[in-house]
Scaffold this active site. Structure first.
Site, short mmCIF file in Angstrom:
data_model
loop_
_atom_site.label_atom_id
_atom_site.label_comp_id
_atom_site.label_asym_id
_atom_site.label_seq_id
_atom_site.Cartn_x
_atom_site.Cartn_y
_atom_site.Cartn_z
N LYS A 99 38.05 53.65 44.16
CA LYS A 99 36.92 53.89 44.91
C LYS A 99 36.34 52.52 45.69
O LYS A 99 36.45 51.62 45.09
CB LYS A 99 35.92 54.31 43.93
CG LYS A 99 34.60 55.03 44.78
CD LYS A 99 33.57 55.60 43.50
CE LYS A 99 32.37 56.26 44.26
NZ LYS A 99 31.61 57.10 42.92
N CYS A 111 33.71 61.13 44.55
CA CYS A 111 32.31 61.34 44.66
C CYS A 111 31.69 61.08 45.95
O CYS A 111 31.88 61.63 47.05
CB CYS A 111 31.75 60.42 43.60
SG CYS A 111 30.09 60.91 43.05
N GLU A 155 36.39 63.18 38.87
CA GLU A 155 35.95 61.77 39.01
C GLU A 155 36.19 61.05 37.41
O GLU A 155 35.39 61.91 36.52
CB GLU A 155 34.95 61.27 39.65
CG GLU A 155 34.65 59.84 39.71
CD GLU A 155 33.33 59.40 40.38
OE1 GLU A 155 33.29 58.52 41.12
OE2 GLU A 155 32.36 60.12 40.27
#
Length: 344
Positions: free
Chosen positions: A126, A167, A45
């Site tokens: 995300k 994540c 990430e």
């Protein structure tokens, strides 16, 4: 012989707040992985240009935030094309995590999948940044739910469905289920540098620790029935000094590297690099027997025979939400709700 695909999972430290330096290192790692026979390489990430660890110590830092924006990666930029060209030159697929910078200087936690032919097959953001990440990054939208693509590896392997999440997206049941429904065979779970949990008495969340995050990736493998490339970054004293995180909640000790490959039944298939030293860099390699995915799903397919869509189902809105919609392009549903005053 069963089709086998060699993958590479990086465990590396970026050149913190240095776009050109991190892109150079990215291309070097891609080249190294390809020279060792890998046909897909995964990055963590916000690999480009490093996860902004200072936000867990002080969410407001104008100087670092501004420098971070200038050193974030834009889709279609020369730096992005340099990475894509390296992938094409070495015929290797790249799953890249990066801080994405838009033309208005907004940032998003983004991922891209680049084919061995150098084409950008996927660009996603995300869906919801975690906690203080929202001080830096914006939300994704409907189009970012389509996060699995067909990657053509050619030869005896052919086309394989590859997907990605970032994540703590791995804590979101509906988002995970939607990803499973796209037929994913190989999943890249991108994480920042993460440290072991200090102990049961410590107030920090176990679910944010190295053990907790790997547990989430292993659970994802079990539920999805595919391979998971658990990819974490590394932060040494160099990163801590650059970001000023010595007294922060996270990134206060060197380490963070816990990359591994997880099988479709949830078992860990690879050993820790360098005897488990989380501050050491390297690349984890594994040869994936793709028939294991088929065998595993004969037992458990949560979006197929092991489900009850007549009782439980998921609704999804994949439309990308725009900031500005010209009146003549409004959706019919919006137009229907417009009340026009009567002329007296």
């Amino acid at each position: 012989m069963a089709p086998s695909l060699r993958v590479a999972v990086t465990q590396a430290e970026p050149e913190w707040l240095d776009l050109a330096g991190t892109v150079k290192k990215t291309c070097e790692l891609i080249t190294e992985a390809a020279n060792n026979g890998a046909r897909l390489i995964a990055f963590p990430e916000c690999w480009v240009t490093g996860y902004p660890g200072w936000i867990w110590a002080r969410p407001v830092d104008f100087e670092l935030n501004t420098k971070y924006i200038y050193n974030s990666l834009s889709i279609g930029s020369p730096e992005f094309e340099q990475i894509a060209s390296t992938a094409k030159r070495h015929s290797i697929a790249v799953v890249l995590g990066f801080s994405e910078r838009t033309s208005t200087h907004s940032l998003y936690i983004s991922q891209a999948i680049i084919s061995p032919q150098g084409a950008t097959l996927l660009h996603r953001r995300k869906i919801k940044p975690t906690h203080v990440e929202r001080a830096v990054f914006g939300d994704g939208s409907g189009a970012d739910l389509s996060n699995v693509v067909d990657v053509d590896f050619g030869g005896d392997v052919g086309v394989v469905k590859v997907g990605a999440l970032a994540c703590w997206e791995h804590t979101q049941p509906l988002l995970k289920y939607h990803t499973y429904s796209q037929g994913e065979v190989i999943h890249v779970a991108a994480w920042p540098p993460i440290d072991p949990h200090p102990g049961v008495e410590h107030p920090g969340l176990w679910s944010m620790s190295a053990e907790g995050c790997q547990n989430l990736s292993q659970t994802y493998a079990v539920e999805g029935g595919g391979y998971v490339l658990h990819c974490t970054g590394v932060c040494t004293e160099k990163g801590m000094e650059t970001m000023g995180t010595h007294k922060g909640l996270l990134f206060h000790t060197p380490g963070g590297g816990h990359s591994c490959v997880i099988g479709p039944d949830g078992r860990r298939l690879t050993q820790p690099l360098h005897g488990g030293d989380p501050a050491k860099e390297g690349i984890v390699y594994a040869d994936l027997d793709l028939t294991n995915v088929v065998a595993n799903r004969s037992f458990l397919d949560n979006v197929g025979h092991y489900s009850r869509p007549d009782l439980l189902w998921l609704g999804v809105d994949r439309k990308q939400k725009q900031h500005v919609i010209p009146r003549d392009e409004e959706e019919p549903s919006r137009k229907a709700n417009v009340v026009v005053p009567k002329q007296e």
